[in-house]
Scaffold this motif. Sequence first.
Motif, PDB file in Angstrom:
ATOM      1  N   ASP A  34     -43.213  53.916  13.769  1.00 10.68           N
ATOM      2  CA  ASP A  34     -41.937  54.594  14.015  1.00 10.68           C
ATOM      3  C   ASP A  34     -41.099  54.639  12.742  1.00 10.68           C
ATOM      4  O   ASP A  34     -40.461  55.652  12.441  1.00 10.68           O
ATOM      5  CB  ASP A  34     -41.155  53.903  15.131  1.00 10.68           C
ATOM      6  CG  ASP A  34     -41.773  54.122  16.503  1.00 10.68           C
ATOM      7  OD1 ASP A  34     -42.569  55.084  16.641  1.00 10.68           O
ATOM      8  OD2 ASP A  34     -41.468  53.351  17.426  1.00 10.68           O
ATOM      9  N   ILE A  35     -41.101  53.549  11.988  1.00  5.73           N
ATOM     10  CA  ILE A  35     -40.324  53.504  10.744  1.00  5.73           C
ATOM     11  C   ILE A  35     -40.858  54.513   9.746  1.00  5.73           C
ATOM     12  O   ILE A  35     -40.090  55.222   9.093  1.00  5.73           O
ATOM     13  CB  ILE A  35     -40.347  52.076  10.160  1.00  5.73           C
ATOM     14  CG1 ILE A  35     -39.575  51.137  11.076  1.00  5.73           C
ATOM     15  CG2 ILE A  35     -39.774  52.052   8.746  1.00  5.73           C
ATOM     16  CD1 ILE A  35     -39.693  49.677  10.720  1.00  5.73           C
ATOM     17  N   GLU A  36     -42.180  54.619   9.607  1.00  3.41           N
ATOM     18  CA  GLU A  36     -42.772  55.590   8.681  1.00  3.41           C
ATOM     19  C   GLU A  36     -42.427  57.021   9.091  1.00  3.41           C
ATOM     20  O   GLU A  36     -42.145  57.872   8.244  1.00  3.41           O
ATOM     21  CB  GLU A  36     -44.285  55.407   8.607  1.00  3.41           C
ATOM     22  CG  GLU A  36     -44.715  54.120   7.922  1.00  3.41           C
ATOM     23  CD  GLU A  36     -46.194  53.845   8.062  1.00  3.41           C
ATOM     24  OE1 GLU A  36     -46.769  53.315   7.102  1.00  3.41           O
ATOM     25  OE2 GLU A  36     -46.779  54.144   9.124  1.00  3.41           O
ATOM     26  N   ILE A  37     -42.415  57.282  10.380  1.00  4.50           N
ATOM     27  CA  ILE A  37     -42.072  58.622  10.866  1.00  4.50           C
ATOM     28  C   ILE A  37     -40.612  58.923  10.549  1.00  4.50           C
ATOM     29  O   ILE A  37     -40.277  59.999  10.065  1.00  4.50           O
ATOM     30  CB  ILE A  37     -42.346  58.748  12.381  1.00  4.50           C
ATOM     31  CG1 ILE A  37     -43.858  58.706  12.635  1.00  4.50           C
ATOM     32  CG2 ILE A  37     -41.738  60.029  12.939  1.00  4.50           C
ATOM     33  CD1 ILE A  37     -44.240  58.578  14.085  1.00  4.50           C
ATOM     34  N   GLU A  38     -39.723  57.953  10.798  1.00  6.63           N
ATOM     35  CA  GLU A  38     -38.307  58.154  10.502  1.00  6.63           C
ATOM     36  C   GLU A  38     -38.085  58.399   9.018  1.00  6.63           C
ATOM     37  O   GLU A  38     -37.331  59.283   8.621  1.00  6.63           O
ATOM     38  CB  GLU A  38     -37.489  56.944  10.964  1.00  6.63           C
ATOM     39  CG  GLU A  38     -37.355  56.855  12.466  1.00  6.63           C
ATOM     40  CD  GLU A  38     -36.612  55.615  12.921  1.00  6.63           C
ATOM     41  OE1 GLU A  38     -36.136  54.839  12.062  1.00  6.63           O
ATOM     42  OE2 GLU A  38     -36.499  55.425  14.137  1.00  6.63           O
ATOM     43  N   GLN A  39     -38.782  57.628   8.164  1.00  8.60           N
ATOM     44  CA  GLN A  39     -38.627  57.806   6.724  1.00  8.60           C
ATOM     45  C   GLN A  39     -39.165  59.159   6.285  1.00  8.60           C
ATOM     46  O   GLN A  39     -38.566  59.835   5.452  1.00  8.60           O
ATOM     47  CB  GLN A  39     -39.347  56.686   5.972  1.00  8.60           C
ATOM     48  CG  GLN A  39     -38.659  55.345   6.113  1.00  8.60           C
ATOM     49  CD  GLN A  39     -39.469  54.202   5.536  1.00  8.60           C
ATOM     50  OE1 GLN A  39     -40.660  54.330   5.283  1.00  8.60           O
ATOM     51  NE2 GLN A  39     -38.822  53.073   5.326  1.00  8.60           N
ATOM     52  N   ALA A  40     -40.273  59.578   6.851  1.00  6.65           N
ATOM     53  CA  ALA A  40     -40.872  60.860   6.474  1.00  6.65           C
ATOM     54  C   ALA A  40     -40.000  62.032   6.899  1.00  6.65           C
ATOM     55  O   ALA A  40     -39.955  63.059   6.233  1.00  6.65           O
ATOM     56  CB  ALA A  40     -42.265  60.986   7.095  1.00  6.65           C
ATOM     57  N   CYS A  41     -39.292  61.876   7.994  1.00  4.15           N
ATOM     58  CA  CYS A  41     -38.448  62.957   8.509  1.00  4.15           C
ATOM     59  C   CYS A  41     -37.036  62.904   7.958  1.00  4.15           C
ATOM     60  O   CYS A  41     -36.199  63.725   8.301  1.00  4.15           O
ATOM     61  CB  CYS A  41     -38.395  62.889  10.036  1.00  4.15           C
ATOM     62  SG  CYS A  41     -39.992  63.186  10.800  1.00  4.15           S
ATOM     63  N   GLY A  42     -36.749  61.934   7.113  1.00  8.75           N
ATOM     64  CA  GLY A  42     -35.427  61.851   6.521  1.00  8.75           C
ATOM     65  C   GLY A  42     -34.367  61.281   7.436  1.00  8.75           C
ATOM     66  O   GLY A  42     -33.181  61.501   7.236  1.00  8.75           O
TER      67      GLY A  42
END
Length: 79
Positions: free
Chosen positions: A47-55
């Motif tokens: 979830d953290i990687e997705i949030e970081q990737a999506c800004g």
Amino acid sequence: MNHLNEITSHSQSLPESLQKEVLDFICFLETRYAFKAPTQNDNELTDIEIEQACGILQAPHNASVKQMEETIKNRGGRL
């Protein structure tokens, strides 16, 4: 014969102390080049990687637009 078979064949003829040295060297290479054993979830993002990737960013505290504008002004217009 593939490399794994060659490594196994050669290491079997070594004394146990040198076999340990070969193993230590393999562990060193894994660490140096950051190899890791593949896992079932390697292709899944957290979830953290997705949030970081999506800004998607989260501030450590709430700030109003007025407070943000004042901070930007106090920094000479720089964020």
